[in-house]
Design a protein around this motif. Structure first.
Motif, PDB file in Angstrom:
ATOM      1  N   ILE A 100       0.726  -1.279   0.057  1.00  0.00           N
ATOM      2  CA  ILE A 100       0.069  -0.110   0.066  1.00  0.00           C
ATOM      3  C   ILE A 100       0.937   1.286   0.055  1.00  0.00           C
ATOM      4  N   ALA A 101       1.847   1.193   0.857  1.00  0.00           N
ATOM      5  CA  ALA A 101       2.780   2.383   0.826  1.00  0.00           C
ATOM      6  C   ALA A 101       3.527   2.724  -0.429  1.00  0.00           C
ATOM      7  N   GLN A 102       4.175   1.631  -1.265  1.00  0.00           N
ATOM      8  CA  GLN A 102       4.539   1.832  -2.415  1.00  0.00           C
ATOM      9  C   GLN A 102       3.650   2.450  -3.628  1.00  0.00           C
ATOM     10  N   ASN A 103       2.304   1.790  -3.666  1.00  0.00           N
ATOM     11  CA  ASN A 103       1.102   2.514  -4.192  1.00  0.00           C
ATOM     12  C   ASN A 103       1.104   3.982  -3.926  1.00  0.00           C
ATOM     13  N   VAL A 104       0.740   4.304  -2.862  1.00  0.00           N
ATOM     14  CA  VAL A 104       0.699   5.723  -2.271  1.00  0.00           C
ATOM     15  C   VAL A 104       1.832   6.548  -2.858  1.00  0.00           C
ATOM     16  N   PHE A 105       3.112   6.032  -2.911  1.00  0.00           N
ATOM     17  CA  PHE A 105       4.320   6.824  -3.323  1.00  0.00           C
ATOM     18  C   PHE A 105       4.329   7.001  -4.834  1.00  0.00           C
ATOM     19  N   ARG A 106       4.136   5.864  -5.513  1.00  0.00           N
ATOM     20  CA  ARG A 106       3.843   5.832  -6.785  1.00  0.00           C
ATOM     21  C   ARG A 106       3.018   6.922  -7.526  1.00  0.00           C
ATOM     22  N   GLU A 107       1.733   6.736  -6.828  1.00  0.00           N
ATOM     23  CA  GLU A 107       0.659   7.716  -7.354  1.00  0.00           C
ATOM     24  C   GLU A 107       0.917   9.134  -7.047  1.00  0.00           C
ATOM     25  N   THR A 108       1.226   9.390  -5.952  1.00  0.00           N
ATOM     26  CA  THR A 108       1.780  10.808  -5.749  1.00  0.00           C
ATOM     27  C   THR A 108       2.750  11.485  -6.456  1.00  0.00           C
ATOM     28  N   ILE A 109       3.784  10.466  -6.876  1.00  0.00           N
ATOM     29  CA  ILE A 109       4.685  11.154  -7.891  1.00  0.00           C
ATOM     30  C   ILE A 109       4.359  11.094  -9.074  1.00  0.00           C
ATOM     31  N   ARG A 110       3.350  10.604  -9.525  1.00  0.00           N
ATOM     32  CA  ARG A 110       2.457  10.826 -10.830  1.00  0.00           C
ATOM     33  C   ARG A 110       1.720  11.949 -10.794  1.00  0.00           C
ATOM     34  N   ASP A 111       1.577  12.407  -9.747  1.00  0.00           N
ATOM     35  CA  ASP A 111       0.759  13.773  -9.468  1.00  0.00           C
ATOM     36  C   ASP A 111       1.535  14.939  -9.748  1.00  0.00           C
ATOM     37  N   ARG A 112       3.018  14.668 -10.049  1.00  0.00           N
ATOM     38  CA  ARG A 112       3.794  15.839 -10.357  1.00  0.00           C
ATOM     39  C   ARG A 112       4.097  16.417  -9.072  1.00  0.00           C
ATOM     40  N   ILE A 113       4.242  15.982  -7.884  1.00  0.00           N
ATOM     41  CA  ILE A 113       4.107  16.497  -6.516  1.00  0.00           C
ATOM     42  C   ILE A 113       5.614  17.097  -6.420  1.00  0.00           C
ATOM     43  N   LEU A 114       6.735  16.268  -7.214  1.00  0.00           N
ATOM     44  CA  LEU A 114       8.120  16.732  -7.176  1.00  0.00           C
ATOM     45  C   LEU A 114       8.399  18.185  -7.967  1.00  0.00           C
ATOM     46  N   TYR A 115       7.300  18.728  -8.400  1.00  0.00           N
ATOM     47  CA  TYR A 115       7.453  19.913  -9.347  1.00  0.00           C
ATOM     48  C   TYR A 115       7.742  21.191  -8.042  1.00  0.00           C
ATOM     49  N   LEU A 116       7.402  20.576  -6.780  1.00  0.00           N
ATOM     50  CA  LEU A 116       7.309  21.487  -5.812  1.00  0.00           C
ATOM     51  C   LEU A 116       9.131  21.772  -5.455  1.00  0.00           C
ATOM     52  N   VAL A 117       9.861  20.672  -5.587  1.00  0.00           N
ATOM     53  CA  VAL A 117      11.184  20.921  -5.800  1.00  0.00           C
ATOM     54  C   VAL A 117      11.741  21.936  -6.544  1.00  0.00           C
ATOM     55  N   MET A 118      11.303  22.031  -7.936  1.00  0.00           N
ATOM     56  CA  MET A 118      11.701  23.134  -8.908  1.00  0.00           C
ATOM     57  C   MET A 118      11.115  24.367  -8.394  1.00  0.00           C
ATOM     58  N   LEU A 119      10.012  24.652  -7.572  1.00  0.00           N
ATOM     59  CA  LEU A 119       9.574  25.847  -6.960  1.00  0.00           C
ATOM     60  C   LEU A 119      10.434  26.100  -5.883  1.00  0.00           C
ATOM     61  N   PHE A 120      11.126  25.270  -5.246  1.00  0.00           N
ATOM     62  CA  PHE A 120      11.795  25.549  -3.877  1.00  0.00           C
ATOM     63  C   PHE A 120      13.389  26.045  -4.593  1.00  0.00           C
ATOM     64  N   ALA A 121      13.681  25.657  -5.474  1.00  0.00           N
ATOM     65  CA  ALA A 121      15.063  25.879  -6.135  1.00  0.00           C
ATOM     66  C   ALA A 121      15.001  27.215  -6.775  1.00  0.00           C
ATOM     67  N   VAL A 122      13.906  27.682  -7.417  1.00  0.00           N
ATOM     68  CA  VAL A 122      13.594  28.882  -7.869  1.00  0.00           C
ATOM     69  C   VAL A 122      13.642  29.955  -6.700  1.00  0.00           C
ATOM     70  N   VAL A 123      12.806  29.459  -5.585  1.00  0.00           N
ATOM     71  CA  VAL A 123      12.865  30.487  -4.598  1.00  0.00           C
ATOM     72  C   VAL A 123      14.160  30.611  -3.769  1.00  0.00           C
ATOM     73  N   MET A 124      14.936  29.744  -3.631  1.00  0.00           N
ATOM     74  CA  MET A 124      16.226  29.883  -3.051  1.00  0.00           C
ATOM     75  C   MET A 124      17.165  30.783  -3.932  1.00  0.00           C
ATOM     76  N   LEU A 125      17.155  30.221  -5.513  1.00  0.00           N
ATOM     77  CA  LEU A 125      18.127  31.107  -6.310  1.00  0.00           C
ATOM     78  C   LEU A 125      17.603  32.591  -6.142  1.00  0.00           C
ATOM     79  N   GLY A 126      16.317  32.708  -6.129  1.00  0.00           N
ATOM     80  CA  GLY A 126      15.857  34.206  -5.984  1.00  0.00           C
ATOM     81  C   GLY A 126      16.210  34.943  -4.933  1.00  0.00           C
ATOM     82  N   ALA A 127      16.090  34.274  -3.582  1.00  0.00           N
ATOM     83  CA  ALA A 127      16.428  34.780  -2.373  1.00  0.00           C
ATOM     84  C   ALA A 127      18.186  35.182  -2.379  1.00  0.00           C
ATOM     85  N   ILE A 128      18.854  34.274  -2.865  1.00  0.00           N
ATOM     86  CA  ILE A 128      20.231  34.450  -3.005  1.00  0.00           C
ATOM     87  C   ILE A 128      20.581  35.787  -3.965  1.00  0.00           C
ATOM     88  N   VAL A 129      20.142  35.869  -5.209  1.00  0.00           N
ATOM     89  CA  VAL A 129      20.169  36.852  -6.277  1.00  0.00           C
ATOM     90  C   VAL A 129      19.610  38.201  -5.782  1.00  0.00           C
TER      91      VAL A 129
END
Length: 257
Positions: A9-38
């Protein structure tokens, strides 16, 4: 409880959430950090570094909280709406395995998400040569994870007996009250009415004291609590999470499908 079914069940939740493009938040975070530094004004070097560190930890916490609340509250309701819960419950699977598997799956996703964001955050600190101890940042990230795991358990509890919208509102309210519960305890010492004082004390005991899991402010100044305090607070968070999961299982067991 069968560990293999829980892991499945845990593996299924992990895969489904990844498919929902939840890791796009990482890109958002990277942009926030870069913007803060610059873009942040170049004030005194030490103050500039602390601003970036504070912003980075706050962003990690906020983005993780979004996932914990909005994904966590829909984990059960999504299965009910798609009617897949009928198939799962009909199989030789207990409702406890279902709830625990859902929780572990989202917790695993949060651990990956936080690990990536923390790595980006540390890279940002390295780029600005911030003199903030690595250990303090890592401990703050660990306790952010413990808080989010607790929030996921609360989201699951609310999600098993009400709609996703109401569960989201209840979980947000629990989060806000959890961070304010210590202030209620202090208020109980100031009020003259003993009855009202007892009410505040009971509220403090029932609600999670989420400030015990907040090391972000201390980490910005390179401070780490004593080992005994760290262990006690971590144990508190884990015990509260287990209690919420037990309640979620009990409520879900009484629900008719």
């Amino acid at each position: 409880m069968d560990a293999l079914r829980v892991v499945a069940i845990a593996q299924n939740v992990f895969r489904e959430t990844i498919r929902d493009r939840i890791l796009y938040l990482v890109m958002l975070f990277a942009v926030v950090m870069l913007g803060a530094i610059v873009l942040l004004p170049q004030v005194a070097n030490q103050a500039h570094n602390k601003i970036i560190a504070d912003l980075g930890l706050a962003a990690i916490h906020f983005l993780g909280l979004i996932v914990a609340i909005f994904v966590g509250t829909g984990l059960v309701n999504k299965e009910i709406e798609k009617r897949t819960v009928y198939v799962l419950i009909a199989k030789p699977m207990s409702r406890a395995e279902f709830i625990v598997g859902k929780h572990l799956g989202l917790a695993a996703l949060l651990s990956v998400l936080l690990a990536i964001m923390t790595a980006i955050f540390l890279l940002g600190l390295w780029l600005v040569q911030a003199e903030i101890p690595l250990l303090a940042i890592l401990w703050a990230a660990v306790f952010i994870f413990l808080e989010l795991v607790l929030i996921v358990a609360a989201a699951l509890l609310f999600g098993v007996f009400t709609s996703s919208i109401l569960a989201t509102l209840y979980t947000i309210a629990l989060f806000l009250m959890g961070h304010a519960s210590r202030a209620l305890l202090q208020l109980s010492n100031l009020v003259e009415d003993s009855g009202l004082s007892k009410v505040f004390e009971v509220i403090y005991l029932v609600l999670p004291d989420l400030e015990r899991l907040n090391l972000r402010d201390a980490a910005v100044y390179g401070q780490i609590p004593l080992p005994g305090e760290l262990l006690g607070d971590a144990f508190y968070g884990l015990v509260y999470t287990i209690l919420l999961l037990i309640l979620a299982v009990l409520v879900f067991a009484r629900r008719q499908f």
